[in-house]
Write an enzyme that holds these catalytic residues in place. Structure first.
Site, PDB file in Angstrom:
ATOM      1  N   CYS A 269       0.825  -1.215   0.000  1.00  0.00           N
ATOM      2  CA  CYS A 269       0.000   0.000   0.000  1.00  0.00           C
ATOM      3  C   CYS A 269       0.859   1.265   0.000  1.00  0.00           C
ATOM      4  O   CYS A 269       1.488   1.552  -1.012  1.00  0.00           O
ATOM      5  CB  CYS A 269      -1.024  -0.042   1.115  1.00  0.00           C
ATOM      6  SG  CYS A 269      -2.533   0.800   0.632  1.00  0.00           S
ATOM      7  N   HIS A 353      -3.960  -5.420   0.458  1.00  0.00           N
ATOM      8  CA  HIS A 353      -3.538  -5.938   1.762  1.00  0.00           C
ATOM      9  C   HIS A 353      -3.549  -7.469   1.829  1.00  0.00           C
ATOM     10  O   HIS A 353      -4.552  -8.056   2.230  1.00  0.00           O
ATOM     11  CB  HIS A 353      -4.402  -5.322   2.856  1.00  0.00           C
ATOM     12  CG  HIS A 353      -4.114  -3.865   3.018  1.00  0.00           C
ATOM     13  ND1 HIS A 353      -3.102  -3.389   3.819  1.00  0.00           N
ATOM     14  CD2 HIS A 353      -4.642  -2.785   2.397  1.00  0.00           C
ATOM     15  CE1 HIS A 353      -3.035  -2.079   3.716  1.00  0.00           C
ATOM     16  NE2 HIS A 353      -3.959  -1.679   2.860  1.00  0.00           N
ATOM     17  N   GLU A 355      -2.274  -9.209   3.970  1.00  0.00           N
ATOM     18  CA  GLU A 355      -2.423  -9.629   5.378  1.00  0.00           C
ATOM     19  C   GLU A 355      -3.895  -9.697   5.783  1.00  0.00           C
ATOM     20  O   GLU A 355      -4.203 -10.054   6.926  1.00  0.00           O
ATOM     21  CB  GLU A 355      -1.648  -8.682   6.299  1.00  0.00           C
ATOM     22  CG  GLU A 355      -2.322  -7.346   6.647  1.00  0.00           C
ATOM     23  CD  GLU A 355      -2.228  -6.300   5.534  1.00  0.00           C
ATOM     24  OE1 GLU A 355      -1.766  -6.624   4.425  1.00  0.00           O
ATOM     25  OE2 GLU A 355      -2.615  -5.139   5.781  1.00  0.00           O
TER      26      GLU A 355
HETATM   27  N1  LIG Z   1      -3.318   1.739   3.442  1.00  0.00           N
HETATM   28  C1  LIG Z   1      -2.364   2.538   2.977  1.00  0.00           C
HETATM   29  O1  LIG Z   1      -1.160   2.278   3.093  1.00  0.00           O
HETATM   30  C2  LIG Z   1      -2.802   3.825   2.328  1.00  0.00           C
HETATM   31  C3  LIG Z   1      -1.767   4.496   1.472  1.00  0.00           C
HETATM   32  C4  LIG Z   1      -2.037   5.963   1.224  1.00  0.00           C
HETATM   33  N2  LIG Z   1      -2.142   6.679   2.463  1.00  0.00           N
HETATM   34  C5  LIG Z   1      -3.290   6.150   0.385  1.00  0.00           C
HETATM   35  O2  LIG Z   1      -4.303   6.554   0.882  1.00  0.00           O
HETATM   36  O3  LIG Z   1      -3.270   5.871  -0.790  1.00  0.00           O
END
Ligand SMILES: NC(=O)CC[C@H](N)C(=O)O
Length: 379
Positions: A269, A353, A355
């Site tokens: 992410c 994700h 996880e």
């Molecule tokens: N869950 C995250 O790592 C979000 C990544 C980043 N803050 C976004 O909104 O794109």
């Protein structure tokens, strides 16, 4: 007696509801999440720092809150909105109702809202700044505050939630999260790989997965330099998820750039976005983002579709990636980049994700790919 609460958006729209959780006033980027369950993991995910979350599922809180399913030591979100909150949870693991948990953590909750209207607004206008308040119920005043509050874009929210010092992580997945299908077995005589996990606001289920895979995990602050990381002599470096806009995080991008070619790297992410920036790509903001537990992603190599858990508002611009980087996964809802890989180095990342927590386990294989990149053989 139920207390009134209001949400004002920067476009001038005002929603009224009934308060639960804490009282007060806060501002944040208003975003929506389509998960039917998993509210506890969402509330404790540090990536939501600076945001007010609207749940699209109509009733939230029916299985309460328990001490095992948290994803960080606290809450970082700025408000929580749903159609109806369940005050009488039913679950043998629950120690709190959602309301009492939010009250304990100082998070303002709002229910009785027409969440369909609110989410349609966010989908058509895009995610925007809002103010939630139980203390100021004057529409004009709240709208003015929403318009004057700083935008999430361009700000560093990582420093607010990142680890402050280097620590060893030892917690594995809970028994309930472990299934026969998600076991990694290290080859005989293989030493346990050491992973440095750079914590930009890391969800705890990630290091739990790494421990379950057979890794020794050290967690380091998001401001760590490449020299500090290499000093720990890791077999691989993990780049965590985290809040806000990745573009102002020069210190993180510089560190990652210095690590490419020296260690296997896996980013999730925000970690993938920073990796993309370090490899020369550009980031843009999505209109309303992807937040939910059923986002379809295609693995371009296998053609297999994974149902994934997502929470992001920014994405990598595919056209800006250099020739030595390939797009490995795409989001099938809007064809945005969901995974990238360096063509010659063991360096890769995904926008979603693996996880889970909460969400499907379809993408757990990515932890095995990281293991293979560190120990050089299939696991
Ligand atoms: N869950 C995250 O790592 C979000 C990544 C980043 N803050 C976004 O909104 O794109």
């Amino acid at each position: 007696m139920s207390q009134p609460v209001k949400l004002a958006l920067a476009d001038g729209t005002v929603f009224s509801g009934t308060a639960f959780g804490a009282e007060g006033e806060s501002f944040g980027e208003v975003v929506f999440n389509t998960s039917m369950t998993g509210y506890q993991e969402i509330i404790t995910d540090p990536s939501y720092c600076g945001q007010i979350i609207v749940m699209t599922y109509p009733q939230i809180g029916n299985y309460g809150v328990n001490p095992e399913d948290i994803e960080s030591s606290g809450t970082a979100l700025k408000g929580f909105i749903c159609r109806e909150v369940c005050e009488k949870p039913s679950n043998y693991r629950a120690t709190h109702s959602l309301s009492s948990y939010l009250a304990e953590h100082g998070v303002i909750g709002m229910q009785g809202v027409d969440t369909r209207a609110l989410v349609r607004r966010l989908r058509t206008q895009g995610a925007m700044t809002g103010v939630i308040s139980t203390v100021d119920l004057d529409d004009a005043s709240l709208v003015a505050k929403a318009q004057q509050s700083p935008d999430l874009v361009g700000q560093d929210y990582v420093k607010a939630v990142s680890a402050k010092e280097t620590t060893c992580w030892s917690e594995a997945l809970s028994e309930l999260a472990r299934t026969p299908a998600n076991q990694t077995t290290l080859p005989p005589n293989s030493k346990r790989p050491k992973v440095v996990a750079i914590d930009y606001g890391m969800k705890w289920n990630i290091p739990r997965h790494l421990v379950d895979c057979g890794c020794d995990v050290e967690v380091m602050p998001g401001t760590s330099t490449a020299a500090e990381i290499l000093e720990r002599n890791p077999d691989g470096v993990f780049l965590s998820n985290g809040p806000g806009d990745p573009r102002p995080l020069d210190y993180a991008v510089n560190t990652i750039r210095d690590l490419i070619g020296k260690k296997p790297i896996f980013g999730i992410c925000l970690g993938q976005q920073l990796l993309g920036l370090a490899m020369g790509g550009e980031i843009y903001k999505l209109k309303f983002g992807h937040r939910g537990a059923n986002q379809p992603v295609m693995n371009k190599k296998t053609g297999r579709v994974e149902v994934t858990s997502q929470n992001h508002g920014f994405a990598i611009n595919e056209k800006t990636l250099p020739d030595n980087v390939e797009v490995t996964h795409i989001n099938l809802n809007d064809n945005t980049v969901s995974g990238i890989r360096h063509k010659t180095e063991p360096v890769f990342g995904v926008q979603y994700h693996p996880e889970a927590s909460a969400g499907p386990h379809d993408s757990r294989y990515l932890f095995d790919e990281f293991m293979q990149s560190m120990i050089g053989v299939n696991v």
